[in-house]
Design a protein around this motif. Structure first.
Motif, PDB file in Angstrom:
ATOM      1  N   VAL A   1       0.837  -1.207   0.000  1.00  0.00           N
ATOM      2  CA  VAL A   1       0.000   0.000   0.000  1.00  0.00           C
ATOM      3  C   VAL A   1       0.875   1.261   0.000  1.00  0.00           C
ATOM      4  N   SER A   2       1.949   1.244   0.762  1.00  0.00           N
ATOM      5  CA  SER A   2       2.850   2.407   0.805  1.00  0.00           C
ATOM      6  C   SER A   2       3.479   2.653  -0.557  1.00  0.00           C
ATOM      7  N   LEU A   3       3.909   1.593  -1.224  1.00  0.00           N
ATOM      8  CA  LEU A   3       4.495   1.747  -2.553  1.00  0.00           C
ATOM      9  C   LEU A   3       3.460   2.276  -3.552  1.00  0.00           C
ATOM     10  N   LEU A   4       2.229   1.775  -3.449  1.00  0.00           N
ATOM     11  CA  LEU A   4       1.177   2.275  -4.338  1.00  0.00           C
ATOM     12  C   LEU A   4       0.917   3.757  -4.088  1.00  0.00           C
ATOM     13  N   ALA A   5       0.932   4.178  -2.830  1.00  0.00           N
ATOM     14  CA  ALA A   5       0.717   5.583  -2.513  1.00  0.00           C
ATOM     15  C   ALA A   5       1.831   6.459  -3.082  1.00  0.00           C
ATOM     16  N   VAL A   6       3.065   5.982  -3.017  1.00  0.00           N
ATOM     17  CA  VAL A   6       4.178   6.734  -3.600  1.00  0.00           C
ATOM     18  C   VAL A   6       4.004   6.824  -5.113  1.00  0.00           C
ATOM     19  N   GLY A   7       3.598   5.726  -5.739  1.00  0.00           N
ATOM     20  CA  GLY A   7       3.354   5.746  -7.182  1.00  0.00           C
ATOM     21  C   GLY A   7       2.251   6.713  -7.558  1.00  0.00           C
ATOM     22  N   ILE A   8       1.196   6.758  -6.751  1.00  0.00           N
ATOM     23  CA  ILE A   8       0.099   7.696  -7.016  1.00  0.00           C
ATOM     24  C   ILE A   8       0.591   9.133  -6.891  1.00  0.00           C
ATOM     25  N   ALA A   9       1.466   9.375  -5.916  1.00  0.00           N
ATOM     26  CA  ALA A   9       2.016  10.726  -5.757  1.00  0.00           C
ATOM     27  C   ALA A   9       2.810  11.144  -6.990  1.00  0.00           C
ATOM     28  N   PHE A  10       3.617  10.252  -7.521  1.00  0.00           N
ATOM     29  CA  PHE A  10       4.377  10.563  -8.737  1.00  0.00           C
ATOM     30  C   PHE A  10       3.431  10.797  -9.914  1.00  0.00           C
ATOM     31  N   ALA A  11       2.383   9.959 -10.031  1.00  0.00           N
ATOM     32  CA  ALA A  11       1.440  10.128 -11.129  1.00  0.00           C
ATOM     33  C   ALA A  11       0.711  11.462 -11.017  1.00  0.00           C
ATOM     34  N   ALA A  12       0.301  11.830  -9.805  1.00  0.00           N
ATOM     35  CA  ALA A  12      -0.386  13.102  -9.613  1.00  0.00           C
ATOM     36  C   ALA A  12       0.532  14.278  -9.919  1.00  0.00           C
TER      37      ALA A  12
ATOM     38  N   GLY B   1      11.288  13.038  -6.845  1.00  0.00           N
ATOM     39  CA  GLY B   1      12.190  11.894  -6.784  1.00  0.00           C
ATOM     40  C   GLY B   1      13.268  12.080  -5.742  1.00  0.00           C
ATOM     41  N   LEU B   2      13.783  13.300  -5.623  1.00  0.00           N
ATOM     42  CA  LEU B   2      14.805  13.579  -4.621  1.00  0.00           C
ATOM     43  C   LEU B   2      14.250  13.418  -3.210  1.00  0.00           C
ATOM     44  N   VAL B   3      13.028  13.866  -3.005  1.00  0.00           N
ATOM     45  CA  VAL B   3      12.388  13.727  -1.696  1.00  0.00           C
ATOM     46  C   VAL B   3      12.172  12.250  -1.353  1.00  0.00           C
ATOM     47  N   ALA B   4      11.674  11.475  -2.335  1.00  0.00           N
ATOM     48  CA  ALA B   4      11.439  10.046  -2.088  1.00  0.00           C
ATOM     49  C   ALA B   4      12.748   9.323  -1.796  1.00  0.00           C
ATOM     50  N   LEU B   5      13.811   9.648  -2.551  1.00  0.00           N
ATOM     51  CA  LEU B   5      15.103   9.004  -2.331  1.00  0.00           C
ATOM     52  C   LEU B   5      15.665   9.363  -0.956  1.00  0.00           C
ATOM     53  N   SER B   6      15.529  10.611  -0.572  1.00  0.00           N
ATOM     54  CA  SER B   6      16.017  11.021   0.747  1.00  0.00           C
ATOM     55  C   SER B   6      15.219  10.345   1.859  1.00  0.00           C
ATOM     56  N   GLY B   7      13.910  10.220   1.635  1.00  0.00           N
ATOM     57  CA  GLY B   7      13.100   9.492   2.612  1.00  0.00           C
ATOM     58  C   GLY B   7      13.512   8.041   2.727  1.00  0.00           C
ATOM     59  N   LEU B   8      13.900   7.433   1.592  1.00  0.00           N
ATOM     60  CA  LEU B   8      14.383   6.057   1.624  1.00  0.00           C
ATOM     61  C   LEU B   8      15.675   5.951   2.433  1.00  0.00           C
ATOM     62  N   ILE B   9      16.556   6.943   2.279  1.00  0.00           N
ATOM     63  CA  ILE B   9      17.798   6.938   3.064  1.00  0.00           C
ATOM     64  C   ILE B   9      17.481   7.031   4.555  1.00  0.00           C
ATOM     65  N   GLY B  10      16.537   7.870   4.908  1.00  0.00           N
ATOM     66  CA  GLY B  10      16.131   7.953   6.311  1.00  0.00           C
ATOM     67  C   GLY B  10      15.549   6.653   6.816  1.00  0.00           C
ATOM     68  N   ALA B  11      14.783   5.955   5.951  1.00  0.00           N
ATOM     69  CA  ALA B  11      14.219   4.665   6.349  1.00  0.00           C
ATOM     70  C   ALA B  11      15.316   3.623   6.543  1.00  0.00           C
ATOM     71  N   VAL B  12      16.342   3.663   5.686  1.00  0.00           N
ATOM     72  CA  VAL B  12      17.462   2.725   5.835  1.00  0.00           C
ATOM     73  C   VAL B  12      18.142   2.937   7.187  1.00  0.00           C
ATOM     74  N   ILE B  13      18.303   4.188   7.573  1.00  0.00           N
ATOM     75  CA  ILE B  13      18.939   4.482   8.860  1.00  0.00           C
ATOM     76  C   ILE B  13      18.165   3.858  10.009  1.00  0.00           C
ATOM     77  N   SER B  14      16.847   3.935   9.947  1.00  0.00           N
ATOM     78  CA  SER B  14      16.038   3.379  11.031  1.00  0.00           C
ATOM     79  C   SER B  14      15.896   1.868  10.925  1.00  0.00           C
TER      80      SER B  14
ATOM     81  N   LEU C   1      11.363   0.555   4.685  1.00  0.00           N
ATOM     82  CA  LEU C   1      11.890   1.055   3.420  1.00  0.00           C
ATOM     83  C   LEU C   1      10.773   1.520   2.492  1.00  0.00           C
ATOM     84  N   CYS C   2       9.619   0.868   2.561  1.00  0.00           N
ATOM     85  CA  CYS C   2       8.491   1.273   1.715  1.00  0.00           C
ATOM     86  C   CYS C   2       7.750   2.470   2.289  1.00  0.00           C
ATOM     87  N   THR C   3       7.773   2.609   3.609  1.00  0.00           N
ATOM     88  CA  THR C   3       7.038   3.703   4.246  1.00  0.00           C
ATOM     89  C   THR C   3       7.852   4.993   4.278  1.00  0.00           C
ATOM     90  N   GLY C   4       9.182   4.897   4.339  1.00  0.00           N
ATOM     91  CA  GLY C   4      10.034   6.078   4.424  1.00  0.00           C
ATOM     92  C   GLY C   4       9.802   7.090   3.306  1.00  0.00           C
TER      93      GLY C   4
END
Length: 334
Positions: free
Chosen positions: A193-204, A230-243, A271-274
């Protein structure tokens, strides 16, 4: 892999040894095989000194255990995915092994039943409290049998107490793994669901003609809005990796101690929620904070990506409870 639990008589090798497991068997089935083999050897050892009545029961147990090993079969991709999701065959296989373990105690000789009861007592601590009435009674009967001049005279009492403890322990173990499977599936669903929400955000962000989810960075030559997202999503992924790193570092080895690889699912959920929490967070605060450069955007996105821990904390707590419950006690009572 699958297993037919309507077991047919096993086709044992000519030397009567335990069947070999296919090298294609996944690690989850390897634990079932190893446990079945261990019980098979116990039954084989008991059979060397058994009378005719017990010998027939022990041979039947050996055939069933060999059939479990023989009937672990490869399947195509789709059935394998269904097996991974539901895990019904593997849970049924463990239930069968638990029943056989209790059966072996009932078939043990009066001389062997004390050692079998001691094994049952060692399995109890992860699932039963030390002051549990059944555990206390088994411990007392074992002490009386060991202190008696003729331990075999207490065999019937020890046997009954050991089977009672094993039955409750196995029931709790089976329940634990059903709960672990349910939690794993829920975490996997939340990840999707988190990945789908990110995809919807990119589509919007791509199709909105006049508006956008995120404001462009306030620089003389601002990047494209999709690049910003994309930069925001990638940075969020880095933050998720840290946690997620502490979760992966604390992951114990072994399927039975770590049912359904819950720490792996926890890390996947993070990683999907970050990226999602980073996108939502930046979308909410970007207009108020007035982000003026990419560094500010990345730093804040990493913070929001790490903040997904607030959303996944409940899953972490439940997974920790199940993993700790599956871990063997460090000092089992004697």
């Amino acid at each position: 892999m699958t297993i037919r639990l309507a077991l047919e008589p096993a086709r044992l090798p000519h030397d009567g040894s335990f069947p070999k497991l296919s090298w294609k068997a996944p690690g989850r089935w390897l634990d079932v095989y190893v446990r079945a083999q261990s019980l098979w050897w116990s039954a084989d050892r008991m059979a060397t000194t058994a009378d005719a009545t017990r010998l027939a029961g022990l041979e039947e147990v050996k055939n069933v255990l060999a059939a479990v090993a023989e009937q672990i079969l490869p399947t195509r991709l789709l059935p394998r995915i269904r097996l991974w999701w539901s895990a019904t065959p593997i849970e049924a296989a463990w239930g069968l092994l638990h029943d056989i373990e209790e059966r072996l105690v009932s078939l043990a000789s009066d001389e062997d039943v004390v050692s079998e009861a001691a094994k049952a007592l060692e399995h109890a601590p992860p699932f039963l409290k030390p002051d549990d009435e059944r555990v206390r009674y088994l411990r007392e009967t074992l002490e009386n049998a060991r202190a008696a001049a003729d331990p075999a005279a207490h065999a019937a009492t020890v046997r009954t107490a050991a089977i009672a403890v094993l039955a409750v322990t196995h029931e709790a173990s089976d329940m634990l793994h059903r709960q672990a499977r349910t939690l794993r599936n829920r975490m996997l669903g939340a990840s999707v669901v988190s990945l789908l929400a990110v995809g919807i955000a990119f589509a919007a962000q791509a199709v909105l003609p006049d508006g956008q989810l995120l404001l462009d960075v306030g620089t003389p030559d601002p990047p494209h809005r999709m690049a910003v997202l994309g930069l925001v999503a990638l940075s969020g992924l880095i933050g998720a990796v840290i946690s997620a790193l502490p979760v992966m570092a604390a992951m114990p080895a072994g399927y039975r101690r770590n049912p359904y690889a819950l720490p792996v699912q926890q890390a996947l959920l993070k990683l999907c929620t970050g990226p999602l929490t980073a996108i939502v967070g930046i979308a909410l605060v970007s207009s108020d904070l007035g982000l003026h450069n990419t560094g500010q955007l990345v730093s804040l996105s990493v913070v929001f990506g790490t903040a997904q821990h607030v959303l996944t904390r409940i899953a972490d707590q439940k997974a920790a409870q199940l993993t700790n419950a599956a871990a063997p006690a460090s000092t089992p009572p004697s």
